[in-house]
Motif scaffolding. Structure first.
Motif, PDB file in Angstrom:
ATOM      1  N   UNK A  93       0.811  -1.209  -0.018  1.00  0.00           N
ATOM      2  CA  UNK A  93       0.065  -0.005   0.022  1.00  0.00           C
ATOM      3  C   UNK A  93       0.834   1.340   0.053  1.00  0.00           C
ATOM      4  N   UNK A  94       2.126   1.259  -0.286  1.00  0.00           N
ATOM      5  CA  UNK A  94       3.136   2.439  -0.342  1.00  0.00           C
ATOM      6  C   UNK A  94       3.067   2.928  -1.945  1.00  0.00           C
ATOM      7  N   UNK A  95       3.016   3.932  -1.921  1.00  0.00           N
ATOM      8  CA  UNK A  95       2.943   4.736  -3.391  1.00  0.00           C
ATOM      9  C   UNK A  95       4.093   5.193  -3.891  1.00  0.00           C
ATOM     10  N   UNK A  96       5.092   4.511  -4.578  1.00  0.00           N
ATOM     11  CA  UNK A  96       6.363   4.613  -5.040  1.00  0.00           C
ATOM     12  C   UNK A  96       6.277   4.264  -6.370  1.00  0.00           C
ATOM     13  N   UNK A  97       6.725   5.171  -7.224  1.00  0.00           N
ATOM     14  CA  UNK A  97       6.860   4.852  -8.816  1.00  0.00           C
ATOM     15  C   UNK A  97       8.315   4.488  -9.231  1.00  0.00           C
ATOM     16  N   UNK A  98       8.168   4.031 -10.378  1.00  0.00           N
ATOM     17  CA  UNK A  98       9.518   3.489 -10.880  1.00  0.00           C
ATOM     18  C   UNK A  98      10.511   4.378 -11.007  1.00  0.00           C
ATOM     19  N   UNK A  99      10.441   5.759 -11.325  1.00  0.00           N
ATOM     20  CA  UNK A  99      11.216   6.764 -11.716  1.00  0.00           C
ATOM     21  C   UNK A  99      11.890   7.023 -10.256  1.00  0.00           C
ATOM     22  N   UNK A 100      11.502   6.566  -9.198  1.00  0.00           N
ATOM     23  CA  UNK A 100      12.004   6.644  -8.071  1.00  0.00           C
ATOM     24  C   UNK A 100      12.776   5.852  -7.333  1.00  0.00           C
ATOM     25  N   UNK A 101      13.051   4.702  -8.318  1.00  0.00           N
ATOM     26  CA  UNK A 101      13.917   3.489  -8.006  1.00  0.00           C
ATOM     27  C   UNK A 101      15.042   3.665  -8.658  1.00  0.00           C
ATOM     28  N   UNK A 102      16.602   3.397  -7.941  1.00  0.00           N
ATOM     29  CA  UNK A 102      17.764   3.601  -8.499  1.00  0.00           C
ATOM     30  C   UNK A 102      18.405   2.199  -8.225  1.00  0.00           C
ATOM     31  N   UNK A 103      18.639   1.281  -9.181  1.00  0.00           N
ATOM     32  CA  UNK A 103      19.075   0.215  -8.953  1.00  0.00           C
ATOM     33  C   UNK A 103      20.819   0.230  -8.786  1.00  0.00           C
ATOM     34  N   UNK A 104      21.287  -0.317  -7.720  1.00  0.00           N
ATOM     35  CA  UNK A 104      22.880  -0.132  -7.546  1.00  0.00           C
ATOM     36  C   UNK A 104      23.506  -1.423  -7.107  1.00  0.00           C
ATOM     37  N   UNK A 105      24.816  -1.355  -7.025  1.00  0.00           N
ATOM     38  CA  UNK A 105      25.449  -2.558  -6.777  1.00  0.00           C
ATOM     39  C   UNK A 105      25.374  -2.904  -5.138  1.00  0.00           C
ATOM     40  N   UNK A 106      24.691  -2.223  -4.228  1.00  0.00           N
ATOM     41  CA  UNK A 106      24.258  -2.845  -2.913  1.00  0.00           C
ATOM     42  C   UNK A 106      24.307  -1.348  -2.114  1.00  0.00           C
ATOM     43  N   UNK A 107      23.692  -1.467  -0.883  1.00  0.00           N
ATOM     44  CA  UNK A 107      23.180  -0.471  -0.084  1.00  0.00           C
ATOM     45  C   UNK A 107      24.541   0.132   0.376  1.00  0.00           C
ATOM     46  N   UNK A 108      25.636  -0.632   0.665  1.00  0.00           N
ATOM     47  CA  UNK A 108      26.808   0.013   1.212  1.00  0.00           C
ATOM     48  C   UNK A 108      27.400   1.101   0.423  1.00  0.00           C
ATOM     49  N   UNK A 109      27.653   0.788  -1.007  1.00  0.00           N
ATOM     50  CA  UNK A 109      27.980   2.028  -2.054  1.00  0.00           C
ATOM     51  C   UNK A 109      27.079   3.122  -1.742  1.00  0.00           C
ATOM     52  N   UNK A 110      25.587   2.852  -1.846  1.00  0.00           N
ATOM     53  CA  UNK A 110      24.917   4.046  -1.942  1.00  0.00           C
ATOM     54  C   UNK A 110      24.894   4.813  -0.592  1.00  0.00           C
ATOM     55  N   UNK A 111      24.937   4.236   0.415  1.00  0.00           N
ATOM     56  CA  UNK A 111      24.847   4.791   1.849  1.00  0.00           C
ATOM     57  C   UNK A 111      26.162   5.782   1.771  1.00  0.00           C
TER      58      UNK A 111
END
Length: 418
Positions: A93-111
């Protein structure tokens, strides 16, 4: 030629590199010792069949001109982004759209990388104890860091900062304590961020391990969070992708920051610009593998692996408690936060920790001393709590990512040495 002086503010060794150094020294001293690791949080179970099949299929595609893929979109392929939106958010029930998703090589890199978008004079709040990357990546940028103690006295739920901060790192289910926040507890942070115009970095890398229905899987379950929070996800522990490398970050369009001149900047656009400049995208094979975990077969197989690890956590929690340890976590997370015996006098728990080796290994702190006792006496590796911050002293972190057999063997060894 001059260096970035901020790097000199880092400790000499990354926590897990220091642990590896100590274990290596012990093995050199005792080459016949059979060491079991309950420390570093790497997984032990193989990739599930649905993921392996997807990898093979993707590799076959890449072997033919018609199916070959070169550079992919920096944001990730839509086949994976759409699956993430449908299963991880719309299904809840959470309103998130595709353009708000960024695929990465893992959470460590992005954080670590995401803080590049922020001014160097931002004040950053982190929980204490804390995953070291949050602190180190901001020290590299020269930012002031405020630590929010998480202790047994406050049930490992940090209090709001006494002075205003600009950025807040929250990780729940928590690494290292294995504890969680309820929706009411998380709502306090969202309300605070909205009130003072702060940004929350929410690390949800372990949300798949949550067992209780009343614990939020995403900060976006809290009203208002889409205006003030970025959320990080990882398949490393969820699907055994520590070697495959894939995760994603959610950056809602509603998050608005300001320039020094007061101009509004859409954070989603800023992160997109950064990724297009510095990131060539996650591999096609990894993304097809991640897509497979959202199929009915893949989802069921992944659930079995998560249950396998959480059964380890249950056994560890029960047996360590029976031994007299005070144990936190391990119910909605694959981590257990164990009070060291030297600070918790209890019948039967009177080990006399002796450091392994000399020099760098002769620590006075109870968590490192208990680490050395566990390694030398039981041949079991744990993670000293002091490595996660001052409030981690007096604890060690254990992980449930071992095999059933090694977990049971390690517990028997510990029980025999007490």
């Amino acid at each position: 030629m001059k260096i970035n002086e901020n790097y000199l503010n880092l400790s000499n060794n990354y926590l897990f590199a220091d642990i590896a150094k100590r274990v290596k020294a012990f093995k050199a001293e005792s080459p016949m010792a059979d060491v079991i690791s309950l420390g570093i949080g790497d997984v032990t179970q193989p990739l599930v069949p649905a993921v392996v099949e997807a990898l093979h299929k993707a590799a076959d595609e890449m072997s033919m001109a018609a199916g070959f893929r070169g550079y992919g979109p920096e944001q990730g392929y839509d086949f994976l982004r759409d699956a993430i939106v449908e299963h991880d958010f719309h299904a809840r029930g959470i309103d998130i759209e595709t353009d708000e998703i960024f695929v990465s090589d893992g959470a460590k890199s992005d954080t670590g990388n995401f803080q590049e978008l922020l001014s160097a004079d931002c004040v950053v709040a982190v929980t204490d104890p804390v995953y070291p990357v949050y602190v180190d990546s901001n020290l590299m940028a020269g930012r002031h860091i405020v630590k929010l103690p998480c202790t047994a006295e406050n049930q490992f739920a940090p209090a709001l900062p006494k002075k205003r901060v600009d950025v807040i790192y929250l990780c729940y289910p928590n690494n290292p304590t294995g504890t969680v926040l309820t929706k009411d507890q998380l709502k306090k942070w969202v309300d605070y961020a909205l009130a003072v115009d702060a940004l929350i970095f929410y690390d949800a890398a372990y949300e798949a391990f949550i067992q209780h229905d009343d614990i939020p899987h995403s900060i976006y379950e809290i009203p208002g969070a889409k205006q003030c929070a970025v959320e990080f996800h990882s398949y490393s522990k969820t699907a055994g992708f520590t070697g495959v490398r894939c995760g994603y970050t959610v950056v809602p369009e509603e998050v608005i920051l300001k320039s020094k001149h007061g101009n509004e900047v859409v954070l989603n656009s800023l992160w997109n610009r950064r990724q297009c400049t510095k990131f060539n995208g996650t591999s096609y094979l990894s993304q097809r593998a991640a897509e497979a975990i959202y199929t009915p077969e893949g989802s069921a197989q992944i659930r079995q692996v998560i249950d396998y690890y959480m059964d380890n956590a249950r056994v560890m929690r029960e047996e360590l408690t029976d031994m007299g340890f005070i144990v936190y976590g391990g119910e909605d997370a694959p981590y257990l936060w164990v009070h060291t015996p030297s600070l918790t006098p209890s019948p039967g728990l009177t080990p006399n920790p002796s450091p392994v080796g000399e020099g760098d290994f002769a620590d006075e702190g109870s968590s490192w001393a208990f680490f050395d006792w566990m390694l030398r006496s039981a041949h079991v590796v744990c993670t000293p709590g002091a490595g996660f911050g001052p409030s981690g002293e007096g604890y060690v972190r254990l992980t449930a990512f071992g095999t059933h057999e090694n977990t049971e063997r390690a517990l028997r060894r510990i029980a025999r040495k007490l």
